[in-house]
Design a protein around this motif. Structure first.
Motif, PDB file in Angstrom:
ATOM      1  N   GLN A   1       0.831  -1.203   0.000  1.00  0.00           N
ATOM      2  CA  GLN A   1       0.000   0.000   0.000  1.00  0.00           C
ATOM      3  C   GLN A   1       0.870   1.260   0.000  1.00  0.00           C
ATOM      4  N   LEU A   2       1.910   1.205   0.827  1.00  0.00           N
ATOM      5  CA  LEU A   2       2.825   2.349   0.919  1.00  0.00           C
ATOM      6  C   LEU A   2       3.568   2.542  -0.406  1.00  0.00           C
ATOM      7  N   MET A   3       3.936   1.420  -1.018  1.00  0.00           N
ATOM      8  CA  MET A   3       4.631   1.509  -2.310  1.00  0.00           C
ATOM      9  C   MET A   3       3.737   2.150  -3.371  1.00  0.00           C
ATOM     10  N   LYS A   4       2.453   1.767  -3.342  1.00  0.00           N
ATOM     11  CA  LYS A   4       1.508   2.354  -4.309  1.00  0.00           C
ATOM     12  C   LYS A   4       1.375   3.855  -4.060  1.00  0.00           C
ATOM     13  N   GLU A   5       1.276   4.191  -2.787  1.00  0.00           N
ATOM     14  CA  GLU A   5       1.076   5.584  -2.387  1.00  0.00           C
ATOM     15  C   GLU A   5       2.226   6.479  -2.864  1.00  0.00           C
ATOM     16  N   LYS A   6       3.431   5.955  -2.734  1.00  0.00           N
ATOM     17  CA  LYS A   6       4.620   6.762  -3.047  1.00  0.00           C
ATOM     18  C   LYS A   6       5.379   6.155  -4.223  1.00  0.00           C
ATOM     19  N   PHE A   7       4.628   5.655  -5.202  1.00  0.00           N
ATOM     20  CA  PHE A   7       5.262   4.867  -6.254  1.00  0.00           C
ATOM     21  C   PHE A   7       6.344   5.644  -7.015  1.00  0.00           C
ATOM     22  N   LYS A   8       5.982   6.826  -7.484  1.00  0.00           N
ATOM     23  CA  LYS A   8       6.910   7.565  -8.354  1.00  0.00           C
ATOM     24  C   LYS A   8       8.221   7.889  -7.614  1.00  0.00           C
ATOM     25  N   GLU A   9       8.080   8.501  -6.428  1.00  0.00           N
ATOM     26  CA  GLU A   9       9.276   8.900  -5.673  1.00  0.00           C
ATOM     27  C   GLU A   9      10.100   7.675  -5.284  1.00  0.00           C
ATOM     28  N   SER A  10       9.383   6.641  -4.775  1.00  0.00           N
ATOM     29  CA  SER A  10      10.116   5.475  -4.265  1.00  0.00           C
ATOM     30  C   SER A  10      10.769   4.699  -5.404  1.00  0.00           C
ATOM     31  N   PHE A  11      10.096   4.649  -6.544  1.00  0.00           N
ATOM     32  CA  PHE A  11      10.663   3.933  -7.686  1.00  0.00           C
ATOM     33  C   PHE A  11      11.948   4.623  -8.142  1.00  0.00           C
ATOM     34  N   LEU A  12      11.900   5.946  -8.199  1.00  0.00           N
ATOM     35  CA  LEU A  12      13.085   6.693  -8.650  1.00  0.00           C
ATOM     36  C   LEU A  12      14.216   6.624  -7.622  1.00  0.00           C
TER      37      LEU A  12
ATOM     38  N   ILE B   1       8.443   8.009   2.214  1.00  0.00           N
ATOM     39  CA  ILE B   1       9.194   7.920   0.949  1.00  0.00           C
ATOM     40  C   ILE B   1      10.440   7.054   1.135  1.00  0.00           C
ATOM     41  N   ILE B   2      11.136   7.261   2.251  1.00  0.00           N
ATOM     42  CA  ILE B   2      12.370   6.482   2.466  1.00  0.00           C
ATOM     43  C   ILE B   2      12.044   4.995   2.587  1.00  0.00           C
ATOM     44  N   MET B   3      11.004   4.667   3.367  1.00  0.00           N
ATOM     45  CA  MET B   3      10.670   3.243   3.541  1.00  0.00           C
ATOM     46  C   MET B   3      10.240   2.611   2.213  1.00  0.00           C
ATOM     47  N   ALA B   4       9.389   3.336   1.477  1.00  0.00           N
ATOM     48  CA  ALA B   4       8.938   2.788   0.189  1.00  0.00           C
ATOM     49  C   ALA B   4      10.130   2.612  -0.759  1.00  0.00           C
ATOM     50  N   SER B   5      11.084   3.548  -0.688  1.00  0.00           N
ATOM     51  CA  SER B   5      12.276   3.443  -1.548  1.00  0.00           C
ATOM     52  C   SER B   5      13.112   2.224  -1.158  1.00  0.00           C
ATOM     53  N   CYS B   6      13.166   1.944   0.153  1.00  0.00           N
ATOM     54  CA  CYS B   6      13.908   0.761   0.601  1.00  0.00           C
ATOM     55  C   CYS B   6      13.307  -0.517   0.018  1.00  0.00           C
ATOM     56  N   PHE B   7      11.972  -0.570  -0.063  1.00  0.00           N
ATOM     57  CA  PHE B   7      11.329  -1.763  -0.628  1.00  0.00           C
ATOM     58  C   PHE B   7      11.801  -1.972  -2.069  1.00  0.00           C
TER      59      PHE B   7
END
Lengths: 396, 142
Positions: free
Chosen positions: A73-84, A144-150
């Protein structure tokens, strides 16, 4: 070396590690690695086939837990930032470390790939502990940091599987079997939990372990590695685990008490202090390469999405521990890296768990007041990570 | 007459902290002051290998401080004082000083010896450091 004697020494080291961990408030994994270093370098402790197997399974279980700790859910929420951020956080250190090891340090192609993978990681657990301490888990920057870690974790798992893959027809069996298991597991898990859950004999944990053994077997016959499917299995079962607190806790208890200590102690046993000393220069360079690559890759993107905390985010994305150790140990077990390279890599990985965290906490901690906090609720389990945020236990 | 309006007491479940609470409650009654407590979970594992390790440690510490704070609130209530509690994770000194700044307390009451872990101790004695850094009057109860 007699098995009973080895078990005795291992048992003692594991016990002492847990005491020190509690007293020093330092992760038991770091202490277990240190105990392994002491055992391997000063007590003449050597690995045995049963330790090798338990350590291998420990790595798989840690990978599964890492997948299960992912918050889709968090990844979806912050997809763009975390993906980059997560993507570049993985790619930049992988490429730069690979380039340094292969073209400058003269490591073999496979060894350079392992080094790149081990140093490309970001430790979600190290980051998470820092975010809990600073009360940032529910802020924009924390999310954002946690989603980026995933994303970085996923990149590492994907790369490790690719590095170990050898194409033959049984690899297709591995791939097909993995897809089927991953697809069916959430559907099967639910009725198993309903009918067999909450018993002292723990059929649901045995079911999970069976799946992990199955992946290990399929990986072996498919001449590949189970790391990616196991990570994805954790991901697809994350909701089931999250909604069953007892199961989640029991799984962690079994993992930390009986299985993962063997993984970390074995990791430490393979670190030769002589090699660390002899290769101290390259060790420092590799540490610098990882940090430099994270800064070059992550900072500009972090500056765009979290301008006030870009340095803090970059430093946290520079941390590493579990996946770095897993990658190094897999590389050593497969013969891709030698004892000297392993010693250097694991030491760098441990340094990256400690140094960037310390710098981030000491000098670059974001101002909490400036961060937009989403919720502050007593004893509330926040988001999918079971985060318990700083609590306002106001009792009036 | 000099008086305190907002009192903060640091609670960690130790004997020293219990003594500090007793004194803080007495002062709150005497000055008719607001009284708050802060408990800092400083022994969460640093450099964790899995998120689960931190989550479980946090659960354990929360359960511990729930019990400690419940007892503290009951003690204060018996004395006719309302105690507001707060639990945070982090470094004891840093979190306490930040909380004082944030909520503008004018007195901090602490026990002489808490149960600070080794990780905390490397930064120096908690009570000494708090006495030095707190932006308000500090009372150390022995």
């Amino acid at each position: 070396m007699d098995n009973t004697y080895v078990a005795l020494i291992m048992g003692l080291l594991i016990l002492v590690a847990s005491f020190i961990s509690v007293e020093a408030a330092i992760s038991v994994a770091i202490i277990e690695i240190a105990m392994g270093v002491i055992g391997g370098n000063f007590l003449g402790l050597q690995s045995t086939p049963w330790i090798d197997f338990l350590a291998g399974f420990g790595g798989i279980l840690l990978t599964f837990l890492a997948g299960a700790e992912t918050d889709p859910q968090l990844m979806k929420e912050k997809f763009k930032e975390s993906f980059l951020i997560g993507g570049i956080s993985f790619l930049a250190p992988f490429l730069l470390t690979f380039a340094y090891c292969y073209w400058v340090a003269g490591w073999s192609f496979k060894a350079a790939e392992i080094a790149g993978t081990a140093l490309s990681t970001t430790s979600l657990a190290v980051v998470y502990a820092v975010l809990v301490e600073t009360g940032l888990t529910e802020t924009k920057i924390g999310k954002i940091i946690m989603a980026s870690c995933f994303v970085t974790d996923f990149g590492t798992a994907l790369l490790l599987s690719l590095l170990f893959a050898e194409e033959n027809w049984l690899t297709l069996v591995f791939v097909f079997g993995s897809v089927v298991i991953i697809f069916l597991s959430p559907k099967v898990m639910s009725p198993i939990l309903k009918r067999y859950g909450n018993r002292v004999i723990e059929p649901e944990i045995k079911f999970l372990f069976f799946l992990l053994f199955l992946f290990m077997y399929l990986g072996k016959i498919g001449a590949s590695h189970a790391v990616l499917p196991v990570f994805i299995l954790g991901l697809v079962l994350s909701n089931a685990l999250r909604s069953n607190r007892d199961l989640q806790r029991k799984l962690r208890v079994i993992a930390f008490a009986m299985i993962t200590p063997f993984f970390f102690i074995k990791g430490g046993m393979n670190v030769s202090l002589k090699e660390v000393y002899a290769n101290f220069g390259i060790l420092l360079v590799l540490f610098g390469v990882k940090m430099g690559a994270k800064v070059i890759g992550v900072y500009p993107i972090a500056k765009k999405y979290i301008p006030k905390s870009a340095t803090y985010a970059t430093l946290l994305m520079s941390t590493g521990l579990t996946f770095g150790t897993i990658s190094s140990l897999y590389g050593l077990s497969a013969g891709f890296i030698n004892a000297s390279q392993f010693s250097v890599l694991v030491t760098v990985v441990i340094l990256t768990a400690i140094v960037p965290t310390f710098i981030a906490q000491r000098w670059f901690q974001p101002n909490l007041v400036e961060e937009s906090r989403v919720s502050v609720d007593p004893v509330k389990e926040l988001s999918a990570l079971n985060v318990i945020e700083q609590r306002e236990g106001e009792n009036v | 007459m000099f008086r305190f309006n907002k009192i903060l007491v640091a609670i960690d479940g130790s004997e020293g902290a219990k003594k500090a609470l007793r004194v803080a409650v007495e002062l709150a009654k005497r000055f008719d002051a607001e009284i708050h407590s802060i408990s800092v979970e400083e022994d969460l594992p640093h450099y964790a290998a899995t998120v689960g390790e931190v989550v479980e440690a946090k659960h354990e510490r929360n359960a511990y401080f729930d019990k400690v704070n419940q007892e503290s609130v009951e003690f204060a209530a018996k004395e006719g004082v309302t105690l507001r509690t707060k639990v945070v994770a982090g470094h004891e000194v840093e979190k306490t000083v930040n909380y004082i700044n944030e909520r503008k307390f004018d007195l901090l009451v602490i026990g002489f010896m808490g149960h600070s872990k080794v990780f905390g101790r490397i930064w120096g004695s908690t009570s000494q450091t708090l006495t030095r850094l707190a932006p308000c009057t500090v009372m150390v109860v022995k």
